[in-house]
Design a protein around this motif. Sequence first.
Motif, mmCIF file in Angstrom:
data_model
loop_
_atom_site.group_PDB
_atom_site.id
_atom_site.type_symbol
_atom_site.label_atom_id
_atom_site.label_comp_id
_atom_site.label_asym_id
_atom_site.label_seq_id
_atom_site.Cartn_x
_atom_site.Cartn_y
_atom_site.Cartn_z
ATOM 1 N N LEU A 484 3.564 -1.287 17.203
ATOM 2 C CA LEU A 484 2.536 -0.672 16.673
ATOM 3 C C LEU A 484 2.684 -1.080 15.146
ATOM 4 N N PHE A 485 3.727 -0.985 14.578
ATOM 5 C CA PHE A 485 4.002 -1.329 13.038
ATOM 6 C C PHE A 485 5.314 -1.869 12.678
ATOM 7 N N ILE A 486 5.442 -2.990 11.947
ATOM 8 C CA ILE A 486 6.599 -3.451 11.657
ATOM 9 C C ILE A 486 7.126 -2.747 10.452
ATOM 10 N N ILE A 487 8.281 -2.058 10.596
ATOM 11 C CA ILE A 487 8.741 -1.289 9.288
ATOM 12 C C ILE A 487 10.259 -1.979 9.079
ATOM 13 N N ASN A 488 10.197 -2.399 7.634
ATOM 14 C CA ASN A 488 11.332 -3.082 6.994
ATOM 15 C C ASN A 488 11.359 -3.070 5.633
ATOM 16 N N THR A 489 12.216 -3.657 4.992
ATOM 17 C CA THR A 489 12.531 -3.324 3.457
ATOM 18 C C THR A 489 11.238 -4.059 2.725
ATOM 19 N N ASN A 490 10.477 -4.638 3.452
ATOM 20 C CA ASN A 490 9.310 -5.278 2.850
ATOM 21 C C ASN A 490 8.271 -4.238 2.682
ATOM 22 N N MET A 491 8.329 -3.024 2.937
ATOM 23 C CA MET A 491 7.126 -2.042 2.985
ATOM 24 C C MET A 491 6.801 -2.004 1.416
ATOM 25 N N GLU A 492 5.552 -1.679 1.291
ATOM 26 C CA GLU A 492 4.979 -1.541 -0.306
ATOM 27 C C GLU A 492 4.301 -0.523 -0.361
ATOM 28 N N PRO A 493 4.867 0.767 -0.877
ATOM 29 C CA PRO A 493 5.962 0.859 -1.329
ATOM 30 C C PRO A 493 7.226 1.069 -0.116
ATOM 31 N N PHE A 494 8.319 1.294 -0.514
ATOM 32 C CA PHE A 494 9.244 1.221 0.379
ATOM 33 C C PHE A 494 9.023 2.663 1.136
ATOM 34 N N VAL A 495 9.113 3.659 0.448
ATOM 35 C CA VAL A 495 8.872 5.036 0.805
ATOM 36 C C VAL A 495 7.497 5.639 0.549
ATOM 37 N N PRO A 496 6.660 6.038 1.560
ATOM 38 C CA PRO A 496 5.255 6.351 1.108
ATOM 39 C C PRO A 496 5.091 7.630 0.351
ATOM 40 N N SER A 497 4.072 7.517 -0.398
ATOM 41 C CA SER A 497 3.799 8.536 -1.596
ATOM 42 C C SER A 497 2.346 8.368 -1.644
ATOM 43 N N MET A 498 1.864 9.281 -2.796
ATOM 44 C CA MET A 498 0.532 9.481 -2.974
ATOM 45 C C MET A 498 -0.097 8.133 -3.437
ATOM 46 N N ALA A 499 0.725 7.050 -3.683
ATOM 47 C CA ALA A 499 0.353 5.686 -4.056
ATOM 48 C C ALA A 499 -0.627 5.118 -3.097
ATOM 49 N N ASN A 500 0.039 5.522 -2.032
ATOM 50 C CA ASN A 500 -0.738 5.094 -0.535
ATOM 51 C C ASN A 500 -1.891 5.575 -0.089
ATOM 52 N N VAL A 501 -2.481 6.668 -1.035
ATOM 53 C CA VAL A 501 -3.605 7.468 -0.698
ATOM 54 C C VAL A 501 -4.937 7.108 -1.304
ATOM 55 N N ALA A 502 -6.188 6.916 -0.722
ATOM 56 C CA ALA A 502 -7.227 6.902 -1.260
ATOM 57 C C ALA A 502 -8.167 7.744 -0.775
ATOM 58 N N TRP A 503 -9.042 8.525 -1.540
ATOM 59 C CA TRP A 503 -10.036 9.270 -0.988
ATOM 60 C C TRP A 503 -11.148 9.330 -1.864
ATOM 61 N N ASN A 504 -12.336 9.599 -1.302
ATOM 62 C CA ASN A 504 -13.645 9.859 -2.116
ATOM 63 C C ASN A 504 -14.609 11.155 -1.430
ATOM 64 N N ALA A 505 -15.440 11.380 -2.135
ATOM 65 C CA ALA A 505 -16.313 12.528 -1.876
ATOM 66 C C ALA A 505 -17.530 12.065 -2.394
ATOM 67 N N TYR A 506 -18.693 12.634 -1.723
ATOM 68 C CA TYR A 506 -19.954 12.295 -2.368
ATOM 69 C C TYR A 506 -20.819 13.328 -1.894
ATOM 70 N N VAL A 507 -21.741 13.508 -2.807
ATOM 71 C CA VAL A 507 -22.950 14.321 -2.366
ATOM 72 C C VAL A 507 -24.335 13.750 -2.767
ATOM 73 N N ARG A 508 -25.164 13.722 -1.967
ATOM 74 C CA ARG A 508 -26.546 13.114 -2.138
ATOM 75 C C ARG A 508 -27.545 14.060 -1.910
ATOM 76 N N MET A 509 -28.630 14.150 -2.641
ATOM 77 C CA MET A 509 -29.853 15.170 -2.120
ATOM 78 C C MET A 509 -30.965 14.579 -2.715
ATOM 79 N N TYR A 510 -32.041 15.287 -2.033
ATOM 80 C CA TYR A 510 -33.232 14.935 -2.725
ATOM 81 C C TYR A 510 -34.030 16.105 -3.206
ATOM 82 N N PHE A 511 -34.480 16.089 -4.315
ATOM 83 C CA PHE A 511 -35.465 17.443 -4.752
ATOM 84 C C PHE A 511 -36.314 16.828 -5.808
#
Lengths: 792, 224
Positions: A484-511
């Motif tokens: 499934l996924f190779i986990i070793n010491t070359n993980m970036e970063p080694f321990v997951p954190s908020m640095a591994n996260v991305a998010w977005n939000a959008y609102v579109r409207m016509y008026f």
Amino acid sequence: MKRLLVTIALTVPCLALLALTALHVSPESFVPGADVELLLEIAEGGTDISGVDVQYRLVGSTVWQAEPMRQDDPASTYWRGIIPRTAVSTNDVEYRFEFRLSNGAAGYLPADDGITPLYVLKLNAPKGSLNDGFVLISDDSSISADDGYVLAVSYLALAEDVDPKSIRVFVGDRDVTSQTQFSESVLMYREDRPQDGIKKAMITAKVKGADVYSPTWITQILPGSKKPALPFTYRGSVNFAANVYGVSDKDKVFSDPDDDYSTWADLYGSYGIADMQANLLVSSLEDKNSQPVNRYTFGVKIPLLDVFFGDYSPSLSQFTLSGKNIRGLYGKFHTRFLELTWAHGESVRKTEYMASASPTGLSTFKQEAIAARIQFGNDQSFRLGITGARHRDIRSSLGEAYYSYSDAKGDTVYTVRPQDNAVISLDMQLNVPDQHFLAGFEIAGSMLNTNTLPGAISVEEMEDYGLDNEFAGIEVDPEDYADLFIINTNMEPFVPSMANVAWNAYVRMYFWNNFLNLQYNETGSAFNSMGTFGNQRDTRVLSITDQFSFGRFITISGGYSTTEDNLMEHKSETNTYQNIFASAILRIPNMPYVKASFNDNRGENKQNTDIEDSSFDPITSNAQNMSFGIGYNIVQIPHVPTQLDISYRFGGNNVKRTIPDSYTSDNGNSGIGFTMNNRFNMIPLTTLVSYSTSTNKDDLSSKENKSNSLYLKADYAIWENRIKPYVSYRNTGLSGDQEAQSYNYINFGVESYPIRNMTVTADLGMKTYKNDDDSSKDYDTTTFRLLLNQRF
Amino acid sequence: MKRILLISVILLLATALLADSVAILSASKGKVSLERALKNLKFKNGELLQNKDVLRTGAESFAAYKYIDASSMIKLFSNSVVTVNASKEGGKLSKKVNVTKGSILTQVKKGSGTFTVQTPTTVASVKGTEFLTKVDDDGFSTFTVTDGEVELRVLETDEVQLVGKGKTGIVSPDGGIRVRVSSADDLDEIQKAELESAQNEEREPIIVPVLDDAGNRKLIEIHY
């Protein structure tokens, strides 16, 4: 909803995420039997563009077809393209522009945001005059599909004056002249099993040498009660292209391309409830260690299922898999409440290989790409989706020389390492069509292993690193999950954190005639997604854009975006960039259109007080540009209708140190663009004159560089428009405080249409480079291009 | 040699003229046959008709055709035989309908070229008229005019009579002509024939496709 469907004839959007400002005045209509010519001006960000296509389709169709656009010259802000005459008959056509940037990202004008309408072309009166000598004698305005569609037109009164060879019959979305039965003064076209819907028909001809056209006849075809006979309808093209290059002195050119040959075919068809497409491209440029050039795709869509084999660029979600080509299998099962998507195949990753300690060239790692998505709901109301994607470099796909070399001691040095990337995301979107409101959100987390060569980490190694292999009371051995996924010491970063996260939000409207788009995006410093383009790590971006349209007369766009990096505050300084843009086009019928745009970019760096860095150098950067333009289709000039567009732009940019207060660069620039397209009525001659000049002045060194570019083209159609020879000349001169240089291009070519729906284009181009300050750099090149295109 | 060439050219021209389409078959229901050069043809609605084409309708059948100048519509009712004729004169079409048997309803717009209906005994010339022509088994030709005016000329005697709106002209096999006010039976006959042709049409529901706000395709069925 209806208001949303109103054609936005003038669009001045800023493709904010692509940092492009493009201005386009839609012709709004088309004439049967004539190409639709489109002019696009890139007011800002043109240097980032690697290509522009115009994509078009019949209104109601789901399949886009594309034609590449051409830049007048590399320094020009003008791009030209056509929607070919074979694509327009009597049905409405919609189109958009696709921009491809050099970083692989792509974007659309109008924006592909689910709320901004596409450009729409409607049937216009062809050239010449309306002639009521064409009389419809099959005058059923409403028929059942079971009865068949018959267009019978008499031209008894014109029989002695009309040139029979000039008669062209347009029905629905195509020219049906060849399928029409002619007698001396009547013609008949029949479809035994027409598709239900509205069918428009029109005839053009020459009467006593003058162009005439018939009224447009509209027939409503009601669904038949008979079982459909499942007619197979199809369209497409077969193409061949050859490029042959010659260079006077190979050492003096940046690249000496090999001759190349390619052939491609596209087929789009429908059989009953099934729509299918097949695309094939084979090129001599294919190289297994480079980005793939060859392409093949076969796809079928039936009401609940889409299946594609071969090359396909699925978009599952913004952060997991979006627009990146996968060669394999793609399937989507979709109902109103549930959607399941699966993509599995090969993708590629560009790598830089080394034969020594310094970079040597580019190569390509093949990757196994797997993506899956489950979605509840639909785009028209509410949807919730979970998507996962994994990209794994296939170690065997890259020759040893492309990922390692032996150093002086004979040790193997690995320069490119196989990687493993996984992304999982959750997204949701609410669409309220009645309120013209759309809002959405996506959050994604990623894992990246930068070197899978050592394989998965063992439990013993984990203990050595002080890592616990027990999660929620369950012992986990990473080696069990290596598929499934190779986990070793070359993980970036080694321990997951908020640095591994991305998010977005959008609102579109016509008026109130406004298309408003708000978007916020945060991408962690360790977020990696190999299935997407353009995710800028360690940044947050806020973008607000608005497009106001008042009928077909005025469109005003404006926007603000701010970008800030160092999201995780790991760096000693934080950079912020702000962009404000505004642009407008005003067009009053039968009057010239006027356009203007403004761009302001500001950037600065701030010290991160948590990290002490004595070398911190506070700077600010500023760049402002304005452009004004005017254009007009001057039909009043006798015999030579002329399309004219003139634009003037000016601006400046500087970088300033605040301690000490001094400029490191300070430049001013200005330029004029001018393009004029003449179509002569009396003779089949078309001419194009395009001129641009720009001046860049460095205020610190008082150096000034100038660039002038002139492009001239003329074509003359002979033998009833079947052969169109052309000649073009382009001169680009660089002068001022730089080496005086000039590039001259002369092209001779011929476009011919020897048989129905076939185009053969041959072009011989000669380029001459002259350096007035150093003649040893002079060189010449020749290029011969041949293109055969047969549509069906 | 020259004569052979000349004859060939004349024959070719004649063939071309004969082959020219003069009308379009706009409707046919039931047993309808189309005869061209003594051969029965397979045809569909929308078939282009040529000079001398013969249309036949059987029992409970109906056909309609239109000349290519779009000036006239001819409806053939049950058990009728009609020969289509037309010739071009100065950019206009001179039309002639030969009725051997049965009933036809003729609707002619004003301002088009000449239009005549010929029965075994009579030639009816019309300009902007609607009238029913009937040739019965006993050889009587009946012309019932509902709009405009028809000029009847008896072939045997060259006698001419005008038949106006609301009148019926009857020509006997021996050439006798009589004009009278149309009776309720005469008018009923038109209505009956029209009704019969309409009843032959299958009354299928009209299905109208529409898109709802979500862009989904829906069908509205109209039964009548």
